[in-house]
Write an enzyme that holds these catalytic residues in place. Sequence first.
Site, short mmCIF file in Angstrom:
data_model
loop_
_atom_site.label_atom_id
_atom_site.label_comp_id
_atom_site.label_asym_id
_atom_site.label_seq_id
_atom_site.Cartn_x
_atom_site.Cartn_y
_atom_site.Cartn_z
CE1 TYR A 34 -106.37 -32.21 -5.43
CE2 TYR A 34 -107.17 -29.44 -4.00
CZ TYR A 34 -106.92 -30.68 -5.16
OH TYR A 34 -106.30 -29.81 -6.23
CG LEU A 81 -118.88 -30.59 -36.92
CD1 LEU A 81 -118.87 -31.74 -35.90
CD2 LEU A 81 -117.54 -31.12 -38.56
CE LYS A 111 -122.34 -29.02 -33.29
NZ LYS A 111 -122.81 -27.81 -32.63
CE LYS A 282 -116.49 -35.77 -34.43
NZ LYS A 282 -115.36 -35.55 -33.40
CB CYS A 400 -139.41 -3.07 -1.46
SG CYS A 400 -138.55 -4.08 -1.18
CB CYS A 418 -136.05 -2.66 -2.82
SG CYS A 418 -136.31 -1.89 -0.86
#
Length: 666
Positions: A34, A81, A111, A282, A400, A418
């Site tokens: 590709y 909605l 949803k 729906k 640290c 640090c």
Amino acid sequence: MEPRDEIAQLTRELERHNYLYYVLDNPEIPDYQYDQMLRRLETLEAQYPELASPLSPTRRVGGQPLDQFEKVSHPVPLESLQDVFSYEELEEFDQRVRERFPEAVYTVEPKVDGLSVALEYENGQFVRGATRGDGLVGEDVTENLKTIRSIPMTLEDAPARLIVRGEVFMPKGVFAALNARREELGESPFANPRNAAAGSLRQLDSRIAARRQLDILVFNVQLAEGRQFASHAESLDYLREKRFKVIPYTRCAAIAEAEAAIAAVDAGRYDLPYDIDGAVVKVDDLGQREALGSTAKFPRWAAAYKYPPEIRETVVEDITVQVGRTGVLTPKATVRPVRLAGTTVTSATLHNQDFITARDVRIGDTVRIRKAGEIIPEILEVVLDKRPAGTAPYRLPDRCPVCGSAVERDEDGAFLRCTGAECPAQLARNVAHFVSRDAMDIDGLGTAIVQQLIDHGMVRSPADLYYLDPAQVEGLERMGKQSTENLMAAIAASKENDLSRLLFAFGIRQVGAKAGKVLAAAFGSLDNLMAATEEQLTEVPDIGAVTAKSLLRWFSNPQSQHMIGRLREAGVNFLSRQTVTDRRLEGKTFVLTGALSLFTREEATEKIESLGGRAAGSVSKKTSYVVAGENAGSKLRKAQELGIPVLSEAEFLALLDRPSGGEETE
């Protein structure tokens, strides 16, 4: 084959492979093949720019940043909605529908929790994409939408005008990786995938949007000139035929079936690659939809069933601190294993000290936990009435935990970092930055080679690059004799770089490439800079108190001093070779806007700075000139409003070429 025909063929093939990979998840060819096809198309388009299409697969990676988003009016409103939170409320919705249409059939869809957009096509060509906005007016985000590979740029046998609606989202895996990187960099993580998707889609620079790997699911036909559909399901099937990535749906003849479908979506939600917060019911028949109509806020033919958040209680057994590649200290709670959102959770991020303090999280506490965006476990709150006696507030260490260097708060106070220049936790990132193009510019040291050098113990500090044994380097994977010779030559050549590059390579907080140039020019040598006081540093233009303090802290750190000593022994140049004799632009501030054709932004900025001027990113009353290329936007308008001189590229070039001491024309 003629170039025009080859470009057309490659475009068709690449779009087909995009569809197979990003929509069907069924690639036919390896990535390498590709990439070779895409490279060939890029070459042809560069040779024959008049044949290049704005919808070419090569244009999906982003172009020049925009100044602002233009407003777009939606020909068909993008309605929101009405939410319902129980089956009782859903059944009330069903009763209202069946009063008009007793035989109504529903579709149930996940949803997706993302950002709603409209995609517009004319004669099969993608021409515009806009956010929902308030439903009537949104923002034009066409260039960012082009970076989403699952959106087709062209459609075969399409209506003269087609507008479809979809939900842009950030895949869960991308979201988790993005937040991990943000925390390593000391940036605030996104709260959830929806926020991340919205922030990515509204980037003015589409190259940033491209890196965020957004995706989309299309769920509605808004407008299709000359094409009629009897049902929603029919329209979705049509969109799938047109190679859109379409939301999955289930048709249900009764509300009980719809409730079962909602439960099925809920049961499988954690296996989905995207975040959902409910299911949408729906009316399927489009004629019935039109008859039902809408209220002032919502359509009467749909309802969004919202799932309750899953929250569990567990116990914090320990708090550990990790040090990221950029030195940020990130606390993490080890929790008693608990089943949450489909997986067993054993740890939760605590983000930073402010987060811990605000919630007063202590070792031994019982806490309520959830998954942020159903991906990253986070602690919501402490169950105080279950707190054991003897617990103590938790404080992050002031050293640290990896290298023992002092830690300091970021400028915004949110993260501890640090300060060790040779901290092992930051080594890969520090070395990669040290060798990068704007720093020491050592070609041949990619991330894979850098990691090998570290893994084999050959590099424990950026300075160790100058002490590498060629024989050992040649023994690394993918490093033959010629590659090693080239790398060693590049390392040797970098010793002669200007001090400004070295200062940037150090990775000192607040000291970027521009500040490195300013400091190198002001002090002339690294030794002079190291001996400078805070007062002397802040006297340098563009160097404020925060940068001055950061420099003083970095140079006083023993790890920094050790690295500088090793660089000195290796013969790395510590002197500035900047000799700005022509300072005709001193005191002048320039703002570049629009697409420049005679320079890149970097070249124009470098030229301005070489003549003593300053390049800024925004227009203000202090701006001396605005240089406007093609498609200049809000910056040009602001300059005109403020009465600031605007230069074309030709006028800018004339200003740069004018001999020193020549008169300026305001």
